[in-house]
Structure formats: C-alpha cells, structure tokens
Design a protein around this motif. Sequence first.
Motif, PDB file in Angstrom:
ATOM      1  N   ARG A   3      18.293 -17.473  78.279  1.00  0.00           N
ATOM      2  CA  ARG A   3      17.788 -16.172  78.735  1.00  0.00           C
ATOM      3  C   ARG A   3      18.411 -15.883  80.103  1.00  0.00           C
ATOM      4  O   ARG A   3      17.870 -16.272  81.134  1.00  0.00           O
ATOM      5  N   ASP A   5      15.942 -11.891  82.366  1.00  0.00           N
ATOM      6  CA  ASP A   5      14.690 -11.730  81.639  1.00  0.00           C
ATOM      7  C   ASP A   5      13.686 -10.970  82.507  1.00  0.00           C
ATOM      8  O   ASP A   5      13.934 -10.704  83.683  1.00  0.00           O
ATOM      9  N   THR A   6      12.548 -10.661  81.941  1.00  0.00           N
ATOM     10  CA  THR A   6      11.517  -9.936  82.684  1.00  0.00           C
ATOM     11  C   THR A   6      11.039 -10.734  83.896  1.00  0.00           C
ATOM     12  O   THR A   6      10.646 -10.141  84.900  1.00  0.00           O
ATOM     13  N   THR A   7      11.095 -12.057  83.820  1.00  0.00           N
ATOM     14  CA  THR A   7      10.691 -12.883  84.971  1.00  0.00           C
ATOM     15  C   THR A   7      11.648 -12.715  86.147  1.00  0.00           C
ATOM     16  O   THR A   7      11.308 -13.076  87.269  1.00  0.00           O
ATOM     17  N   ASP A   8      12.834 -12.159  85.888  1.00  0.00           N
ATOM     18  CA  ASP A   8      13.803 -11.878  86.949  1.00  0.00           C
ATOM     19  C   ASP A   8      13.611 -10.478  87.523  1.00  0.00           C
ATOM     20  O   ASP A   8      14.348 -10.075  88.419  1.00  0.00           O
ATOM     21  N   GLY A   9      12.682  -9.723  86.952  1.00  0.00           N
ATOM     22  CA  GLY A   9      12.439  -8.361  87.406  1.00  0.00           C
ATOM     23  C   GLY A   9      13.037  -7.305  86.492  1.00  0.00           C
ATOM     24  O   GLY A   9      12.916  -6.119  86.764  1.00  0.00           O
ATOM     25  N   ALA A  10      13.682  -7.713  85.416  1.00  0.00           N
ATOM     26  CA  ALA A  10      14.244  -6.736  84.473  1.00  0.00           C
ATOM     27  C   ALA A  10      13.096  -5.972  83.823  1.00  0.00           C
ATOM     28  O   ALA A  10      12.180  -6.576  83.277  1.00  0.00           O
ATOM     29  N   ASP A  11      13.136  -4.648  83.909  1.00  0.00           N
ATOM     30  CA  ASP A  11      12.043  -3.878  83.324  1.00  0.00           C
ATOM     31  C   ASP A  11      12.501  -2.943  82.205  1.00  0.00           C
ATOM     32  O   ASP A  11      11.702  -2.218  81.638  1.00  0.00           O
ATOM     33  N   ARG A  12      13.779  -2.970  81.863  1.00  0.00           N
ATOM     34  CA  ARG A  12      14.286  -2.135  80.765  1.00  0.00           C
ATOM     35  C   ARG A  12      14.995  -2.950  79.680  1.00  0.00           C
ATOM     36  O   ARG A  12      14.804  -2.710  78.514  1.00  0.00           O
ATOM     37  N   VAL A  61      16.880  -6.995  78.569  1.00  0.00           N
ATOM     38  CA  VAL A  61      17.099  -8.418  78.802  1.00  0.00           C
ATOM     39  C   VAL A  61      18.456  -8.781  78.205  1.00  0.00           C
ATOM     40  O   VAL A  61      18.948  -8.119  77.289  1.00  0.00           O
ATOM     41  N   THR A  75      13.138  -4.558  76.958  1.00  0.00           N
ATOM     42  CA  THR A  75      12.006  -5.381  77.373  1.00  0.00           C
ATOM     43  C   THR A  75      10.720  -4.914  76.705  1.00  0.00           C
ATOM     44  O   THR A  75       9.857  -5.713  76.382  1.00  0.00           O
ATOM     45  N   GLU A  76      10.592  -3.613  76.498  1.00  0.00           N
ATOM     46  CA  GLU A  76       9.398  -3.071  75.857  1.00  0.00           C
ATOM     47  C   GLU A  76       9.685  -2.909  74.379  1.00  0.00           C
ATOM     48  O   GLU A  76      10.500  -2.087  73.983  1.00  0.00           O
TER      49      GLU A  76
END
Length: 138
Positions: A26, A29-36, A38, A113-114
């Motif tokens: 990965r 990823d979202t844990t890295d701050g990606a919000d749109r 991965v 991500t969503e």
Amino acid sequence: MKHLRSQDVPTDIVREPGAKQATIKRLIDTTDGADRFVLSLFEVMPNGSTPPHYHEWEHEIFILEGSMTLQLPQEKRDVKLNAGDVIFIPRNEPHGFITGSDETCRFLVVAPTERPPIRNYFLTEEPYQYEETAGHRR
C-alpha cells in the motif's frame, strides 16, 4: 507531502478468497492522508491469481513488469497483458488476473478511497494461498 522508496513499504499477502501467490504494497493509503485515491503495488508470482471478482468502484491499472492474463468472465474472454499496458476496470465489471508457470507480474492500481459501499464480490469460495519461494519473499 510524502516521499518514500517502494522497497521500504511493507509487503502484505493478498488474503482475498481464492487469491494465490499474490502480494500488495500500500504505497499511498488513507493513513497517509490520501482522501480521494490510494495507490497500491501488486505482484502476482508464477501460477498466481487474484480470482474473478467485482466491486462498486472503478480502478486503473498500469503493468510495470512481466505479464499476466486479465480474465473477463462476463464477456467470456481473456486478455494478455504485458509491461506498459494500461487497463481501466469500470465499476461492477467482473475481472481477475492469472499468471502462468513462467510468469510474474508487477502492477500499480489506483482506486478511490470512498467506495460505495465497501464490498468486494468474489466469484469463488476457495481460501487464499501463498508460499514463499526463493527470489519472491515478502
């Protein structure tokens, strides 16, 4: 901003139903701050697969190295993929990947991500399989 070397990202086994000899890194990823979106790096070793499945989000794929076959069960056809190929998988399109006994494939996957709702539909009941081999260690 995030900057890293892909070699430094931990490798996980793909533990989806029916997956064989497949790993994932990965990268973003979202844990890295990606919000749109991965970004993931997959590797499918010889005689490996991610079995046919579908989901309610699209994703884009870029083949970095090697070759494999894209299975499209709904269309009842297979497509040979090689380094440099780009693939777009629309939402809800059944697809899977398979390698032969002399094939390995590394590819990048971009996915949102969503994911509405977060659910994969696998067309198999088989458990995942992974055995470390010389030259292919996690």
